[in-house]
Write an enzyme that holds these catalytic residues in place. Structure first.
Site, PDB file in Angstrom:
ATOM      1  CB  ALA A  33      -0.924  -0.005   1.208  1.00  0.00           C
ATOM      2  CE1 TYR A  35       7.361   0.359  -6.011  1.00  0.00           C
ATOM      3  CE2 TYR A  35       5.164   0.401  -7.007  1.00  0.00           C
ATOM      4  CZ  TYR A  35       6.546   0.409  -7.142  1.00  0.00           C
ATOM      5  OH  TYR A  35       7.103   0.477  -8.376  1.00  0.00           O
ATOM      6  CD  GLU A 118      27.313 -17.696 -16.237  1.00  0.00           C
ATOM      7  OE1 GLU A 118      26.729 -17.095 -17.137  1.00  0.00           O
ATOM      8  OE2 GLU A 118      28.235 -17.185 -15.561  1.00  0.00           O
ATOM      9  CE  LYS A 120      22.517 -23.037 -23.654  1.00  0.00           C
ATOM     10  NZ  LYS A 120      21.141 -22.898 -24.081  1.00  0.00           N
ATOM     11  CG  ASP A 122      14.886 -23.800 -21.816  1.00  0.00           C
ATOM     12  OD1 ASP A 122      15.298 -23.317 -22.885  1.00  0.00           O
ATOM     13  OD2 ASP A 122      14.268 -24.873 -21.744  1.00  0.00           O
ATOM     14  CE1 TYR A 229      23.915 -14.338 -21.869  1.00  0.00           C
ATOM     15  CE2 TYR A 229      21.886 -15.201 -20.918  1.00  0.00           C
ATOM     16  CZ  TYR A 229      22.611 -14.780 -22.023  1.00  0.00           C
ATOM     17  OH  TYR A 229      22.044 -14.795 -23.251  1.00  0.00           O
ATOM     18  CE  LYS A 319      21.179 -28.905 -25.048  1.00  0.00           C
ATOM     19  NZ  LYS A 319      20.162 -27.884 -25.262  1.00  0.00           N
ATOM     20  CB  CYS A 428     -15.359 -49.645 -15.734  1.00  0.00           C
ATOM     21  SG  CYS A 428     -13.825 -50.294 -15.042  1.00  0.00           S
ATOM     22  CB  CYS A 431     -15.595 -54.263 -13.815  1.00  0.00           C
ATOM     23  SG  CYS A 431     -16.375 -52.692 -13.436  1.00  0.00           S
ATOM     24  CB  CYS A 446     -15.077 -47.763 -12.385  1.00  0.00           C
ATOM     25  SG  CYS A 446     -15.900 -49.337 -12.165  1.00  0.00           S
ATOM     26  CB  CYS A 452     -14.213 -52.579 -10.532  1.00  0.00           C
ATOM     27  SG  CYS A 452     -13.007 -52.074 -11.749  1.00  0.00           S
TER      28      CYS A 452
HETATM   29  S1  IVH Z   1      26.628 -16.698 -22.572  1.00  0.00           S
HETATM   30  C1  IVH Z   1      29.203 -15.320 -26.095  1.00  0.00           C
HETATM   31  N1  IVH Z   1      25.406 -17.613 -20.428  1.00  0.00           N
HETATM   32  O1  IVH Z   1      22.193 -19.767 -24.399  1.00  0.00           O
HETATM   33  C2  IVH Z   1      28.440 -16.003 -25.007  1.00  0.00           C
HETATM   34  N2  IVH Z   1      24.272 -17.783 -22.499  1.00  0.00           N
HETATM   35  O2  IVH Z   1      24.112 -19.963 -27.208  1.00  0.00           O
HETATM   36  C3  IVH Z   1      27.005 -15.632 -25.014  1.00  0.00           C
HETATM   37  N3  IVH Z   1      22.009 -18.764 -22.311  1.00  0.00           N
HETATM   38  O3  IVH Z   1      20.561 -18.129 -26.486  1.00  0.00           O
HETATM   39  C4  IVH Z   1      26.109 -16.473 -24.207  1.00  0.00           C
HETATM   40  N4  IVH Z   1      22.030 -19.078 -20.142  1.00  0.00           N
HETATM   41  O4  IVH Z   1      20.548 -16.740 -24.321  1.00  0.00           O
HETATM   42  C5  IVH Z   1      25.336 -17.432 -21.757  1.00  0.00           C
HETATM   43  N5  IVH Z   1      24.449 -18.337 -18.425  1.00  0.00           N
HETATM   44  C6  IVH Z   1      24.367 -18.160 -19.759  1.00  0.00           C
HETATM   45  C7  IVH Z   1      23.226 -18.531 -20.496  1.00  0.00           C
HETATM   46  C8  IVH Z   1      23.222 -18.329 -21.877  1.00  0.00           C
HETATM   47  C9  IVH Z   1      21.320 -19.190 -21.247  1.00  0.00           C
HETATM   48  C10 IVH Z   1      21.489 -18.807 -23.695  1.00  0.00           C
HETATM   49  C11 IVH Z   1      21.686 -17.548 -24.479  1.00  0.00           C
HETATM   50  C12 IVH Z   1      21.816 -18.021 -25.906  1.00  0.00           C
HETATM   51  C13 IVH Z   1      22.372 -19.384 -25.728  1.00  0.00           C
HETATM   52  C14 IVH Z   1      23.853 -19.378 -26.019  1.00  0.00           C
END
Ligand code: IVH
Length: 801
Positions: A33, A35, A118, A120, A122, A229, A319, A428, A431, A446, A452
């Site tokens: 509130a 804010y 770190e 990756k 999605d 990142y 991956k 079902c 049975c 069922c 059954c």
């Molecule tokens: S670094 C030159 N760090 O993965 C390096 N990319 O092919 C640039 N992605 O679509 C990317 N997490 O959006 C980096 N921790 C991370 C990432 C990351 C996801 C994605 C990025 C791009 C693909 C890299």
């Protein structure tokens, strides 16, 4: 004016701080509130003095006009992608380390290379351009060289600061990922569904779809998140850190969201450990990742390593096994669970996903099948996350098998799907009993609970339970064996079991489990246990009606509903015949419960089992005439149907008020079947129309006449006095000791049926003590107080009047 300028700056600062605490740190320091109050104040100031409206004002997150298309943006520093290592074992990490060492000319004796590890994420790559600390542009990656300007949309992402904290460089391009948290995704899909909008198959698609909206108001309504990142163009950053991890720390200090799940690792094995550890925690993260990323930590070494075509040599994405894959639905089957729930299951062309080969995926229920419109032959996205049951998340509609519309023009391309939408069967599959789906319920069930085989063990376990038929000694292991070895198909079969059946069952079970005891091998076959079981089964043959009804396992019929049915209707014969409308007038029996009871007895297979039980000598101990209280529930004086009964018929628009009017107009329930306009004259036109519609259905008419017949029959059978004036009305009895034939419950039920009360302790107010064998202190107390003492015989005489 100066005051206004200062106040606006102060408000922007505060709102920026509170927003950061709320959206990025997830640790608000002021109530929402507060804010809102400051936000409205700033809005008012800006309306008054439009020149105060700076680009970094929190009020500028929303309100941009829809665009005809996104302008394109050229990336000064191209947005490259990184190489993907698909070997999901440790080897992937070790191979990357080896290639880095090779490129740097290091040999085994040299120190390990330091990496930043770190996640990756999605989602969707984005570049944020800050000039003098203020967000001026946000662009998608596009082809890496040119992307789309999505600044308006990015402004709506609350986690992304419109102004950086501290002393940011003159130009700072922040690269990162826009994504959606799983919980936000689920909630958003639910909202979309409720609003009749389109749903997304996964958070990634949802994030991408949301950012590509030309109308920023739509993006603003989507729960997007962001993690930084990396960097793009940078100008004038004297304090620029020398490592990637240092850069991320600096970005965090500027107020940008940086994921805390990262580490600095020395050498390839440490990277492999990060990969494995994160793999285990992957499903517990609040967002999806498809791998981890390793980057050489030193920016100087990164420069030295440089790029190979379009990929840096200093980074790799390692991956995890994909959690989603495409495959084809070969068939849709139905599984019946032990509680009778029908679950549609897609039989799939085998596909490797989430580390295993998947051949089945659950479709949950009819609603889910409809929502996703999964059909035989469809190409679908299958998801298997962790140990969760694989599920179909969506259909690739473009790949649905089609056929020409029959009779269509040969040259016309009109096509229709080869397979119709899927529907759960009406019977079902295990049975053959009919299936039921209750209003407002997702699950289809069922109705053959007693026969059954999918539900057999559960049904028998319930039936034999303490508070039901109370079959002594019939434990879970015996029940499992009786069902698995085919001695018992329904609860009725229990009463046909012989000593030989039990002994044979035991022998076969032991053989199967390879545990034949030595005594048996020596020719000594124990029989006492089986004799005890047979005795236990025989002893359960005279249940009170309430327990028997509870034991049947009718959906929604617990102990108290069973007792209501027994008290009010008195006999099994009446309960079996009672239609839903009649059941509904009983206290605490709602529409769902009434329907469930009527459905149960409408299933011929359940009826058959009850007949078998009776044929095996089950005799209800405490049957009596229907309660006299029923008269007022069913009739409104004489043979007029009560308003309550009319209301329970389920006719649309027949509200309690209208039901009362109708009750006044009708001489009998049957009269409704042939009601002419004169009879219904007092009712509003819409109610009359609804009644006419209802009566026009032959099945409703039929049911009405049956209900009328049953009510008249009950009317004739009702005792003259109400139960409250029964033979034991106003009398309190205490039971003690063991009676020769009646159990405690049975005796209690008989007393209550006659209007009496059963109490646990003897006092001066006790009218009778019913004492059996081994009666204790209660009998002594009764004798002291001079309370009359009866035996079972005496109780029976008392009840008989
Ligand atoms: S670094 C030159 N760090 O993965 C390096 N990319 O092919 C640039 N992605 O679509 C990317 N997490 O959006 C980096 N921790 C991370 C990432 C990351 C996801 C994605 C990025 C791009 C693909 C890299």
């Amino acid at each position: 004016m100066n005051e206004a300028i200062e106040r606006a700056a102060q408000l922007r600062r505060l709102l920026h701080q509170y927003g950061h605490e709320y959206y990025v740190l997830d640790a608000p320091t002021v109530p929402d509130a507060e804010y809102d109050r400051l936000y409205r104040e700033l809005e008012a100031l800006e309306t008054q003095h439009p020149q105060l409206r700076t680009p970094d004002s929190p009020t500028r997150r929303v309100g941009g006009a829809p665009l005809p298309q996104f302008p394109s943006v050229t990336h000064v520093v191209p947005m490259l992608s990184i190489r993907t290592e698909t070997d999901v074992t440790d080897q992937g990490a070790l191979a990357f380390d080896a290639s880095v060492r090779r490129e740097l000319g290091l040999d085994a004796a040299d120190a390990p290379v330091e990496y930043a590890a770190e996640l990756k994420f999605d989602g969707l790559a984005i570049s944020l351009r800050y000039e003098a600390g203020v967000l001026v542009q946000a662009a998608t990656r596009g082809d890496g060289a040119t992307g789309e300007d999505v600044t308006q949309n990015i402004r709506t992402v609350r986690q992304i600061p419109l102004r950086l904290d501290g002393e940011p460089p003159a130009v700072l391009e922040v690269r990162g990922e826009v994504y959606m948290r799983r919980a936000d995704f689920e909630k958003m899909n639910e909202r979309q569904l409720a609003a009749g909008g389109k749903t997304f198959v996964n958070p990634r698609n949802a994030a991408a779809g949301s950012l590509r909206q030309l109308d920023p108001a739509i993006t603003a309504s989507r729960p997007l998140s962001f993690f930084a990142y990396g960097l793009g163009e940078v100008r004038d950053w004297p304090a620029m850190p020398a490592t990637h991890s240092g850069v991320l720390d600096a970005l965090k200090a500027f107020g940008l969201p940086v994921c805390a799940e990262r580490t600095v690792a020395q050498g390839g094995e440490a990277l492999a450990r990060f990969h494995a550890g994160m793999g285990e925690r992957r499903n517990a993260l609040p967002f999806d990742i498809d791998g981890v990323v390793y980057k050489v930590n030193s920016l100087a070494l990164q420069r030295e390593l440089g790029f190979r075509t379009r990929e840096p040599r200093w980074a790799v994405a390692h991956k995890y096994p994909a959690q989603e894959a495409l495959t084809v639905v070969e068939a849709i089957d139905v599984q019946v669970g032990r509680t009778g729930a029908l679950t549609p299951v897609a039989r799939l062309q085998p596909v490797f996903v989430g580390g295993v080969t998947v051949t089945n995926a659950t479709l949950h229920n009819q609603d889910e099948v409809e929502r996703k419109d999964v059909r035989i032959g469809d190409t679908v996205i299958v998801r298997r996350a962790g140990d969760v049951i694989p599920e179909v998340v969506g259909v690739v509609l473009e790949r649905r098998p089609m056929q020409a519309v029959p009779g269509g023009d040969l040259f016309d391309a009109a096509q229709q799907p080869l397979h119709p939408p899927y529907r759960l069967p009406a019977q079902c599959p295990v049975c053959g009993s009919h299936v039921v789906r209750e209003e407002g319920e997702a699950v289809t069930r069922c109705s053959g609970g007693l026969i059954c085989s999918a539900q057999r063990k559960e049904a028998i376990r319930h039936f034999a339970g303490r508070r039901m038929m109370d079959i002594d000694g019939l434990g879970e292991r015996y029940i499992d064996n009786l069902v698995e070895l085919d001695y018992v198909h329904s609860v009725a079969d229990l009463y046909a079991l012989t000593l030989d059946d039990f002994l044979e069952m035991k022998r076969r079970a032991d053989e199967r489990d390879g545990v034949t005891p030595e005594t048996v091998q020596a020719g000594k076959i124990p029989t006492k246990w089986a004799e005890n079981l047979i005795a236990g089964i025989a002893a359960s043959k005279r249940p009170p009606l309430a327990r028997f009804l509870f034991a049947l396992g009718i959906r929604h019929v617990g102990e108290s509903t069973a007792k209501t049915l027994a008290d009010w209707l008195g006999s099994l014969a009446v309960v079996r015949r009672a239609p839903a409308a009649l059941l509904r007038v009983l206290p605490d029996v709602g529409g769902t419960v009434a329907e469930a009871i009527a459905e149960f007895f409408a299933e011929p297979k359940n009826e058959q089992v009850i007949d078998q039980l009776l044929a095996h000598g089950i005799a209800i101990a405490d049957e009596h005439a229907p309660s006299a209280k029923l008269r007022d529930k069913l009739f409104a004086g004489g043979s007029k149907p009560s308003a309550e009964l009319l209301g329970a018929l389920g006719v649309a628009r027949l509200t309690p008020v209208r039901s009362r009017q109708l009750s006044d107009a009708l001489p009998t329930l049957a009269a409704l079947a042939d009601a002419d306009d004169a009879l219904l004259a007092g009712l509003p036109a819409d109610v009359v129309a609804a009644l006419r519609d209802w009566l026009a259905q032959p099945v409703q008419r039929q049911r009405l006449l049956e209900l009328d017949a049953l009510c008249r029959e009950l009317h004739a059978a009702l005792p003259a006095q109400a139960a409250s004036e029964g033979i034991l009305a106003g009398k309190t009895l205490v039971l003690t000791g063991t009676l020769p034939t009646l159990s405690r419950d049975e005796a209690g039920a008989l007393i209550e049926a006659a209007g009496g009360k059963v109490s646990g302790s003897v006092s001066k107010k006790t009218h009778y003590v019913v004492a059996g064998e081994a009666a204790g202190s209660k009998l002594t107390k009764a004798e002291e107080l001079g309370v009359p003492v009866l035996d079972e015989e005496g109780l029976r005489k008392l009840l008989a009047g």
